[in-house]
Enzyme design. Structure first.
Site, PDB file in Angstrom:
ATOM      1  N   HIS A  10      -5.704   2.849   1.299  1.00  0.00           N
ATOM      2  CA  HIS A  10      -6.051   1.519   1.820  1.00  0.00           C
ATOM      3  C   HIS A  10      -6.196   0.502   0.685  1.00  0.00           C
ATOM      4  O   HIS A  10      -6.933   0.745  -0.276  1.00  0.00           O
ATOM      5  CB  HIS A  10      -7.376   1.625   2.599  1.00  0.00           C
ATOM      6  CG  HIS A  10      -7.816   0.338   3.213  1.00  0.00           C
ATOM      7  ND1 HIS A  10      -9.028  -0.245   2.919  1.00  0.00           N
ATOM      8  CD2 HIS A  10      -7.215  -0.493   4.110  1.00  0.00           C
ATOM      9  CE1 HIS A  10      -9.161  -1.358   3.622  1.00  0.00           C
ATOM     10  NE2 HIS A  10      -8.075  -1.537   4.348  1.00  0.00           N
ATOM     11  N   GLU A  37      -1.236   1.092   1.800  1.00  0.00           N
ATOM     12  CA  GLU A  37      -1.284  -0.156   2.578  1.00  0.00           C
ATOM     13  C   GLU A  37      -1.739  -1.251   1.641  1.00  0.00           C
ATOM     14  O   GLU A  37      -2.554  -1.003   0.743  1.00  0.00           O
ATOM     15  CB  GLU A  37      -2.302   0.003   3.718  1.00  0.00           C
ATOM     16  CG  GLU A  37      -2.468  -1.218   4.619  1.00  0.00           C
ATOM     17  CD  GLU A  37      -3.659  -2.110   4.286  1.00  0.00           C
ATOM     18  OE1 GLU A  37      -3.892  -3.062   5.018  1.00  0.00           O
ATOM     19  OE2 GLU A  37      -4.348  -1.876   3.248  1.00  0.00           O
ATOM     20  N   ASP A  39      -2.352  -5.901   1.634  1.00  0.00           N
ATOM     21  CA  ASP A  39      -2.389  -7.148   2.413  1.00  0.00           C
ATOM     22  C   ASP A  39      -1.566  -8.209   1.696  1.00  0.00           C
ATOM     23  O   ASP A  39      -1.657  -8.346   0.478  1.00  0.00           O
ATOM     24  CB  ASP A  39      -3.832  -7.644   2.534  1.00  0.00           C
ATOM     25  CG  ASP A  39      -4.758  -6.581   3.064  1.00  0.00           C
ATOM     26  OD1 ASP A  39      -4.576  -6.164   4.217  1.00  0.00           O
ATOM     27  OD2 ASP A  39      -5.658  -6.137   2.311  1.00  0.00           O
ATOM     28  N   HIS A  52      -6.517  -9.935   0.085  1.00  0.00           N
ATOM     29  CA  HIS A  52      -7.117  -9.720   1.406  1.00  0.00           C
ATOM     30  C   HIS A  52      -7.811 -10.963   1.948  1.00  0.00           C
ATOM     31  O   HIS A  52      -7.609 -11.351   3.100  1.00  0.00           O
ATOM     32  CB  HIS A  52      -8.103  -8.556   1.340  1.00  0.00           C
ATOM     33  CG  HIS A  52      -8.775  -8.263   2.640  1.00  0.00           C
ATOM     34  ND1 HIS A  52      -9.906  -8.934   3.074  1.00  0.00           N
ATOM     35  CD2 HIS A  52      -8.459  -7.401   3.636  1.00  0.00           C
ATOM     36  CE1 HIS A  52     -10.254  -8.479   4.268  1.00  0.00           C
ATOM     37  NE2 HIS A  52      -9.402  -7.549   4.631  1.00  0.00           N
ATOM     38  N   GLU A 112       0.705  -5.128   5.346  1.00  0.00           N
ATOM     39  CA  GLU A 112      -0.057  -5.868   6.357  1.00  0.00           C
ATOM     40  C   GLU A 112       0.072  -7.353   6.067  1.00  0.00           C
ATOM     41  O   GLU A 112      -0.346  -7.834   5.018  1.00  0.00           O
ATOM     42  CB  GLU A 112      -1.535  -5.457   6.367  1.00  0.00           C
ATOM     43  CG  GLU A 112      -2.244  -6.199   7.489  1.00  0.00           C
ATOM     44  CD  GLU A 112      -3.757  -6.092   7.499  1.00  0.00           C
ATOM     45  OE1 GLU A 112      -4.324  -5.150   6.924  1.00  0.00           O
ATOM     46  OE2 GLU A 112      -4.372  -7.006   8.080  1.00  0.00           O
TER      47      GLU A 112
HETATM   48  O1  G3P Z   1      -4.300  -2.230   8.045  1.00  0.00           O
HETATM   49  C1  G3P Z   1      -5.495  -1.557   8.128  1.00  0.00           C
HETATM   50  C2  G3P Z   1      -6.625  -2.333   7.510  1.00  0.00           C
HETATM   51  O2  G3P Z   1      -6.213  -2.749   6.235  1.00  0.00           O
HETATM   52  C3  G3P Z   1      -7.028  -3.525   8.342  1.00  0.00           C
HETATM   53  O3  G3P Z   1      -8.185  -4.138   7.873  1.00  0.00           O
HETATM   54  O4  G3P Z   1      -9.384  -5.958   6.745  1.00  0.00           O
HETATM   55  O5  G3P Z   1      -8.838  -3.888   5.488  1.00  0.00           O
HETATM   56  O6  G3P Z   1      -7.040  -5.486   6.076  1.00  0.00           O
HETATM   57  P1  G3P Z   1      -8.356  -4.902   6.486  1.00  0.00           P
HETATM   58 MG    MG Z   2      -5.312  -4.455   5.311  1.00  0.00          MG
END
Ligand code: G3P
Ligand code: MG
Length: 247
Positions: A10, A37, A39, A52, A112
């Site tokens: 993450h 993953e 952002d 993020h 994302e």
């Molecule tokens: O994509 C899963 C997760 O990353 C979603 O929440 O706020 O960590 O981007 P966040």
């Molecule tokens: Mg995310």
């Protein structure tokens, strides 16, 4: 390589390296993690970067909105020292720089799309444009977003790329219709607070269900027993051990 992945680092590997940085991607790869993953949002001058928050403060100590700053200024910021002394000077990467590391380290990716408010379509368009020029491993790419416009744009621009339907804590009333309209490949829900009933409802779409952000192997085991297929984790090694090692 498996799709969907069972374990996804993450924001890179956020327990061990500053989130959404190239160092995080390398840390995940060093651990043997196969998917990450991160952002993506746009600078003022439309450069897609890994970040993020809407505001720069938490990560860089500099207050101001990402959407108000050009890349030339954002690239000077320190996105590592908040995390630890050994990361002083680590910068905010562009999407392009991140993809270079993905290719070099043989990582699959969930991109994302995390637009600043009002920039939903634009962010998806620019990110997908950049991606389509440099990433051709479509088996190991998942585009996700909480913003339906971003997924709709992805459907228009790259219908054959897998789309992940991100569900927030409060599911929209028409989530089933949206998921069907957007032709999603996975349903990504908040595994920290979801109920067994919600997981069962999501599974009725007959798509893999992924849960974010799970760092507790006990919770992961529950979710797995309910039918969840994969997990986003800041500590992918801990989850890997908890779920798949023979004790
Ligand atoms: O994509 C899963 C997760 O990353 C979603 O929440 O706020 O960590 O981007 P966040
Ligand atoms: Mg995310």
């Amino acid at each position: 390589m498996l799709f969907p992945p069972q374990i996804i680092g993450h924001r890179g590997c956020a327990a061990y390296a500053p989130e959404n940085t190239l160092e995080g991607l390398h840390t995940a790869a060093d651990m043997g993690v196969e998917w990450v993953e991160f952002d993506v949002k746009l600078t003022k001058d439309q450069v897609p970067i890994l970040f993020h928050d809407e505001d720069l403060e938490r990560i860089t100590g500099v207050s101001g909105a990402v959407a108000d700053m050009n890349y030339e200024d954002i690239r000077q910021l320190d996105a590592g020292s908040w995390f630890g002394e050994s990361f002083i000077g680590v910068g905010i990467p562009t999407l392009e720089q991140a993809v270079d590391v993905l290719i070099e380290r043989n990582l699959g990716v969930n991109v994302e799309i995390k637009p600043c408010p009002g920039r939903e379509k634009e962010t998806a368009e620019v990110a997908l444009d950049v991606l389509s020029g440099i990433w051709d491993d479509h088996e190991r790419l998942l585009i996700s977003s909480f913003q339906h416009v971003c997924l709709e744009t992805a459907l228009d621009m790259a219908a054959d790329w897998a789309r992940g339907f991100l569900l927030p804590e409060e599911w929209p009333e028409n989530w089933r219709e949206l998921a069907e309209y957007l032709q999603v490949s996975t349903v990504n829900l908040d595994g920290r607070i979801c109920t067994r009933e919600q997981v069962e409802q999501a599974l009725e779409l007959e798509k893999p269900v992924l849960a974010y952000t799970i760092n507790d192997p006990d919770r992961a085991r529950f979710l797995q027993s309910w039918g969840v297929d994969g997990f986003f984790s800041d500590a992918p090694d801990v989850l890997q051990d908890g779920l798949f090692s023979v004790h």
